[in-house]
Motif scaffolding. Structure first.
Motif, PDB file in Angstrom:
ATOM      1  N   GLN A  83     101.049 -29.494  39.445  1.00  0.00           N
ATOM      2  CA  GLN A  83     100.842 -28.095  39.387  1.00  0.00           C
ATOM      3  C   GLN A  83      99.590 -27.528  40.040  1.00  0.00           C
ATOM      4  O   GLN A  83      98.709 -28.197  40.469  1.00  0.00           O
ATOM      5  CB  GLN A  83     100.595 -27.761  37.895  1.00  0.00           C
ATOM      6  N   ILE A  84      99.778 -26.375  40.316  1.00  0.00           N
ATOM      7  CA  ILE A  84      98.272 -25.609  40.859  1.00  0.00           C
ATOM      8  C   ILE A  84      97.928 -24.733  39.681  1.00  0.00           C
ATOM      9  O   ILE A  84      98.581 -23.811  39.003  1.00  0.00           O
ATOM     10  CB  ILE A  84      98.925 -24.688  42.302  1.00  0.00           C
ATOM     11  N   HIS A  85      96.737 -24.558  39.708  1.00  0.00           N
ATOM     12  CA  HIS A  85      95.856 -23.807  38.549  1.00  0.00           C
ATOM     13  C   HIS A  85      94.829 -22.894  39.554  1.00  0.00           C
ATOM     14  O   HIS A  85      94.041 -23.594  40.121  1.00  0.00           O
ATOM     15  CB  HIS A  85      95.125 -24.548  37.473  1.00  0.00           C
ATOM     16  N   LEU A  86      94.828 -21.589  39.257  1.00  0.00           N
ATOM     17  CA  LEU A  86      93.893 -20.818  40.212  1.00  0.00           C
ATOM     18  C   LEU A  86      93.365 -19.862  39.219  1.00  0.00           C
ATOM     19  O   LEU A  86      93.946 -19.152  38.108  1.00  0.00           O
ATOM     20  CB  LEU A  86      94.858 -20.092  41.032  1.00  0.00           C
ATOM     21  N   ILE A  87      92.034 -19.926  39.083  1.00  0.00           N
ATOM     22  CA  ILE A  87      91.196 -18.869  38.308  1.00  0.00           C
ATOM     23  C   ILE A  87      90.485 -17.987  38.998  1.00  0.00           C
ATOM     24  O   ILE A  87      89.971 -18.301  40.108  1.00  0.00           O
ATOM     25  CB  ILE A  87      90.087 -19.778  37.573  1.00  0.00           C
ATOM     26  N   ARG A  88      90.899 -16.783  39.063  1.00  0.00           N
ATOM     27  CA  ARG A  88      90.617 -15.706  39.912  1.00  0.00           C
ATOM     28  C   ARG A  88      89.974 -14.396  38.989  1.00  0.00           C
ATOM     29  O   ARG A  88      90.469 -13.852  38.177  1.00  0.00           O
ATOM     30  CB  ARG A  88      91.729 -14.778  40.665  1.00  0.00           C
ATOM     31  N   LEU A  89      88.393 -14.396  39.570  1.00  0.00           N
ATOM     32  CA  LEU A  89      87.772 -13.188  38.824  1.00  0.00           C
ATOM     33  C   LEU A  89      88.238 -11.827  39.294  1.00  0.00           C
ATOM     34  O   LEU A  89      88.495 -11.608  40.527  1.00  0.00           O
ATOM     35  CB  LEU A  89      86.163 -13.378  39.013  1.00  0.00           C
ATOM     36  N   VAL A  90      88.725 -11.181  38.329  1.00  0.00           N
ATOM     37  CA  VAL A  90      88.929  -9.907  38.587  1.00  0.00           C
ATOM     38  C   VAL A  90      87.980  -8.734  38.297  1.00  0.00           C
ATOM     39  O   VAL A  90      88.168  -7.480  38.862  1.00  0.00           O
ATOM     40  CB  VAL A  90      90.251  -9.426  38.133  1.00  0.00           C
ATOM     41  N   SER A  91      87.016  -9.075  37.708  1.00  0.00           N
ATOM     42  CA  SER A  91      85.777  -8.129  37.172  1.00  0.00           C
ATOM     43  C   SER A  91      84.629  -9.235  36.859  1.00  0.00           C
ATOM     44  O   SER A  91      84.851 -10.352  36.692  1.00  0.00           O
ATOM     45  CB  SER A  91      86.008  -7.230  35.860  1.00  0.00           C
TER      46      SER A  91
END
Length: 123
Positions: A83-91
């Motif tokens: 798996q690939i897990h991505l955490i992206r801050l949107v604010s």
């Protein structure tokens, strides 16, 4: 701020447009609580993952402060065997946590999908 239903719809649209999509959640960074979540896998515990990932983002920010890094954290990538897990801050106070199957998706696909929905989730 988006309602829970709006958030779920955006995450469902993201899931429909991304090969290998497993699950995603919009998460409040301070509390670790999900604002909305969508999963194609009932066994994937997004609530627990969101809470733990909020702690990881907080720790990364502490590390950046300790190193006097004067820049913004954009995303964090975790690659697992399957798996690939991505955490992206949107604010400043929220992030999207997304999991995808590595046999069907790659980092470019995951980042492109996230970029397409970033503004909608930041609203």
């Amino acid at each position: 701020m988006l309602s829970e239903q709006q958030t779920i719809q955006i995450l469902a649209d993201l899931g429909a447009s991304m090969p290998g999509f497993i699950a995603a959640a919009l998460v409040d960074l301070d509390s670790g609580m999900t604002i909305g979540m969508y999963s194609k896998n009932d066994g994937f515990d997004l609530s627990a993952a969101s809470a733990y990932n909020s702690e990881m983002v907080k720790q990364k920010r502490k590390i950046m402060a300790a190193l006097n890094l004067d820049m913004q954290l954009e995303d964090m990538l975790i690659t697992l065997t399957d798996q690939i897990h991505l955490i992206r801050l949107v604010s400043p106070t929220s992030f999207v946590y997304l999991a995808a199957d590595r046999s069907q998706a790659n980092l470019a696909i995951v980042r492109a999908g996230m970029a397409r929905y970033n503004d909608a989730l930041a609203a």
